[in-house]
Design a protein around this motif. Structure first.
Motif, PDB file in Angstrom:
ATOM      1  N   GLN A 185       0.840  -1.193   0.000  1.00 31.88           N
ATOM      2  CA  GLN A 185       0.000   0.000   0.000  1.00 31.88           C
ATOM      3  C   GLN A 185       0.881   1.250   0.000  1.00 31.88           C
ATOM      4  O   GLN A 185       2.021   1.222   0.450  1.00 31.88           O
ATOM      5  CB  GLN A 185      -0.927   0.009   1.221  1.00 31.88           C
ATOM      6  N   THR A 216     -10.766   7.269  -4.191  1.00 32.00           N
ATOM      7  CA  THR A 216     -11.005   6.676  -2.879  1.00 32.00           C
ATOM      8  C   THR A 216      -9.724   6.737  -2.056  1.00 32.00           C
ATOM      9  O   THR A 216      -8.659   6.328  -2.519  1.00 32.00           O
ATOM     10  CB  THR A 216     -11.452   5.214  -3.017  1.00 32.00           C
ATOM     11  N   GLU A 274      -7.953   6.310   2.084  1.00 32.50           N
ATOM     12  CA  GLU A 274      -8.090   5.704   3.404  1.00 32.50           C
ATOM     13  C   GLU A 274      -7.459   6.643   4.432  1.00 32.50           C
ATOM     14  O   GLU A 274      -6.286   7.008   4.308  1.00 32.50           O
ATOM     15  CB  GLU A 274      -7.407   4.335   3.434  1.00 32.50           C
ATOM     16  N   THR A 322      -5.704   7.884   7.769  1.00 33.41           N
ATOM     17  CA  THR A 322      -4.720   7.277   8.652  1.00 33.41           C
ATOM     18  C   THR A 322      -4.406   8.125   9.875  1.00 33.41           C
ATOM     19  O   THR A 322      -3.664   7.677  10.747  1.00 33.41           O
ATOM     20  CB  THR A 322      -3.405   7.021   7.885  1.00 33.41           C
ATOM     21  N   LEU A 335      -9.053  -4.807  10.181  1.00 37.26           N
ATOM     22  CA  LEU A 335      -9.377  -4.149   8.915  1.00 37.26           C
ATOM     23  C   LEU A 335      -9.543  -5.168   7.796  1.00 37.26           C
ATOM     24  O   LEU A 335     -10.352  -4.977   6.881  1.00 37.26           O
ATOM     25  CB  LEU A 335      -8.276  -3.155   8.543  1.00 37.26           C
ATOM     26  N   ARG A 365     -13.330  -1.264   7.777  1.00 35.67           N
ATOM     27  CA  ARG A 365     -12.478  -0.740   6.706  1.00 35.67           C
ATOM     28  C   ARG A 365     -13.177   0.398   5.970  1.00 35.67           C
ATOM     29  O   ARG A 365     -12.564   1.417   5.651  1.00 35.67           O
ATOM     30  CB  ARG A 365     -12.124  -1.879   5.746  1.00 35.67           C
ATOM     31  N   ASP A 366     -14.467   0.235   5.695  1.00 34.01           N
ATOM     32  CA  ASP A 366     -15.215   1.288   5.003  1.00 34.01           C
ATOM     33  C   ASP A 366     -15.382   2.533   5.857  1.00 34.01           C
ATOM     34  O   ASP A 366     -15.523   3.642   5.323  1.00 34.01           O
ATOM     35  CB  ASP A 366     -16.586   0.767   4.586  1.00 34.01           C
ATOM     36  N   THR A 381     -12.706   4.909   5.096  1.00 39.13           N
ATOM     37  CA  THR A 381     -12.527   5.120   3.661  1.00 39.13           C
ATOM     38  C   THR A 381     -13.495   6.188   3.179  1.00 39.13           C
ATOM     39  O   THR A 381     -14.679   6.156   3.527  1.00 39.13           O
ATOM     40  CB  THR A 381     -12.769   3.813   2.892  1.00 39.13           C
ATOM     41  N   GLY A 439      -3.896  10.659   4.909  1.00 38.14           N
ATOM     42  CA  GLY A 439      -4.387   9.374   4.448  1.00 38.14           C
ATOM     43  C   GLY A 439      -3.517   8.851   3.322  1.00 38.14           C
ATOM     44  O   GLY A 439      -2.423   9.349   3.062  1.00 38.14           O
ATOM     45  N   LYS A 474      -6.414   4.542  -1.789  1.00 35.53           N
ATOM     46  CA  LYS A 474      -6.854   3.151  -1.667  1.00 35.53           C
ATOM     47  C   LYS A 474      -6.505   2.431  -2.962  1.00 35.53           C
ATOM     48  O   LYS A 474      -7.021   2.757  -4.024  1.00 35.53           O
ATOM     49  CB  LYS A 474      -8.352   3.069  -1.411  1.00 35.53           C
TER      50      LYS A 474
END
Length: 487
Positions: free
Chosen positions: A51, A141, A143, A145, A247, A254-255, A258, A295, A298
């Protein structure tokens, strides 16, 4: 003496630093998608989940205000200091750069003096509500952090909602409510993140923690991401394996972290009293000096790099995947359904690479044997082979699994092979042509040693030559029916 004193000072500094830093400055794993390893068969690629790094995502967003003309300065107007309604000598003028407060100043570099900030028009149309929607869009999208941090230059609003979207702004859902009185504003009991637990971490709460106070140190509003992470990784985020495991196995969790868009809904400015002072409406407005959103893109654990090109974020996909989020397999790599990478097992995870499809590994063999020849087990073995974990075939298959899936196929029945070999032997004895082309010679039928002149090792040679049309041989005398088919 000097050395011992130096060591004492160093130990003290390490202790103080660990206390002052409640969370690691840089945390995360899965920063490599593949690496070369040595096996019995030589150097091969070992694939793993990966990632991109976490970064400041405000560098890539687009901001939109609703209503569009809510920014102060057009026409120019004066506003009062928040703490003193009689100090109304501040001016906002959009035509003068030194006096303008456009939305871009919410995301510029802070640390200068005086600070830069966006500011709304004042509440001159009271009692009509002064409401503003600030939408942050990435067209990608991402994620989250780290905590979302909003710094107000004015007082923090009496009522505010932070919302998120997962479908590029088509639908919205609340992230958190903020109010000086949650029960009166949103009919919700006040809570804080500390009141949550692992089982209620996804609960949408209303907090009064950030909506009171007008001093300099009371300008910040948080949406606590790391505090929610801490329910799984511990208060110092030391046990990241536990968080990644949650996650990986809990889609709702997880969503929750996101988003494609965020929206800040400012519903009521900081009043500071029970009633609005209608004689000094120029003291009521919104002003934001900074917004922080940290973040990563994704990429479904299929990329370590996310590039920003033509005002758009895109993952540089690995594992034979493609798309903005690496959300599908490349052409000719659809041998099995696409799947996101997995954090498990810790620490490398599972790459879930896309494997070559039948059309790319030998269309002639596929047409010769039919789609049922390529068993599900073979595809799984090929996937493992590409992950350098095995080179053997599964049950009901013969040969060695290869990246072409050519030798790991279900062998045809002996009767089928005998029928084919018998036809080819008869064709070789009588030079007959089919559609102008001579039929294959008997030695091309590598399915049973006794149906052609060459010895059995031919089959083993064919099984490692990566050519289409081979089936491993087996031993045994022909049955009466097979013998009749051969002649």
């Amino acid at each position: 003496m000097y050395l011992s004193r130096f060591l004492s000072i160093h130990a003290l500094w390490v202790t103080v630093s660990s206390v002052m830093q409640p969370y690691p400055l840089v945390w995360g794993h899965y920063d490599v998608c593949k690496t070369q390893i040595y096996t019995e068969e030589g150097k091969v690629w070992d694939y793993m989940a990966c990632q991109p790094e976490s970064t400041d995502m405000t560098k890539y967003l687009k901001v939109k205000l609703d209503p569009p003309d809510i920014t102060c300065g057009d026409p120019p107007e004066t506003f009062c200091a928040m703490g003193n309604p009689y100090m109304c000598n501040n001016e906002c003028d959009a035509s003068t750069p030194e006096l303008a407060h456009p939305p871009e100043l919410m995301f510029d570099f802070e640390g200068r003096h005086p600070s830069t900030f966006w500011q709304s028009a004042t509440w001159k149309e009271y009692p009509k509500p002064l409401q503003v929607n600030i939408t942050l869009s990435w067209s990608k999208t991402i994620e989250l952090t780290d905590n979302i941090v909003i710094t107000f230059e004015s007082g923090r609003p009496d009522q505010m909602i932070l919302e998120k979207s997962l479908d590029y702004g088509r639908t919205w859902q609340p992230y958190q409510y903020y109010a000086t009185d949650c029960l009166d504003a949103f009919h919700m009991d006040p809570k804080s993140v500390k009141d949550l637990s692992q089982h209620t971490v996804l609960e949408i709460i209303c907090t009064e923690e950030y909506s009171t106070g007008y001093m300099t140190n009371s300008k910040i509003i948080h949406f606590e991401i790391k505090d929610r992470f801490a329910f799984f990784a511990g208060p110092w985020l030391r046990n990241m394996a536990s968080l990644y495991g949650q996650l990986d196995t809990t889609k709702k969790l997880r969503d929750f972290f996101t988003v494609t868009d965020l929206r800040i809904r400012l519903l009521r400015p900081a009043v500071g009293e029970i009633f609005v002072d209608e004689l000094h409406l120029a003291r009521y407005f919104y002003a934001i000096s900074d917004i922080k959103v940290h973040g990563r893109c994704k990429c479904n654990l299929h990329a370590t790099v996310c590039v920003y090109d033509n005002s758009k974020l895109t993952c540089e996909c690995e594992h034979n995947t493609t798309g903005p989020d690496c959300g599908k397999c490349k052409k000719n790599y659809q041998g099995r359904p696409w799947s996101p990478g997995s954090y498990l097992p810790i620490p490398k995870g599972t790459a879930n690479t896309c494997i070559p499809s039948i059309s790319s590994i030998g269309r002639q063999e596929f047409l010769h044997r039919g789609p049922t020849a390529y068993s599900t087990g073979c595809r799984k073995e090929v996937s493992k082979r590409m992950s350098a974990t095995t080179s053997s075939c599964t049950a009901r298959t013969e040969g060695r699994a290869t990246t072409t899936c050519a030798a790991c196929v279900r062998p045809r029945t002996r009767a089928s092979c005998a029928r084919s070999c018998g036809a080819r032997r008869r064709a070789a004895a009588a030079p007959t042509r089919a559609r102008g082309r001579p039929l294959p010679a008997p030695r091309r039928c590598c399915c049973w040693p006794r149906c052609w002149a060459q010895p059995a090792p031919c089959c083993s040679r064919w099984a490692t030559s990566h050519r289409p049309g081979r089936v491993p041989a087996w031993e045994g005398e022909p049955t009466q029916r097979e013998h009749s088919l051969l002649t």
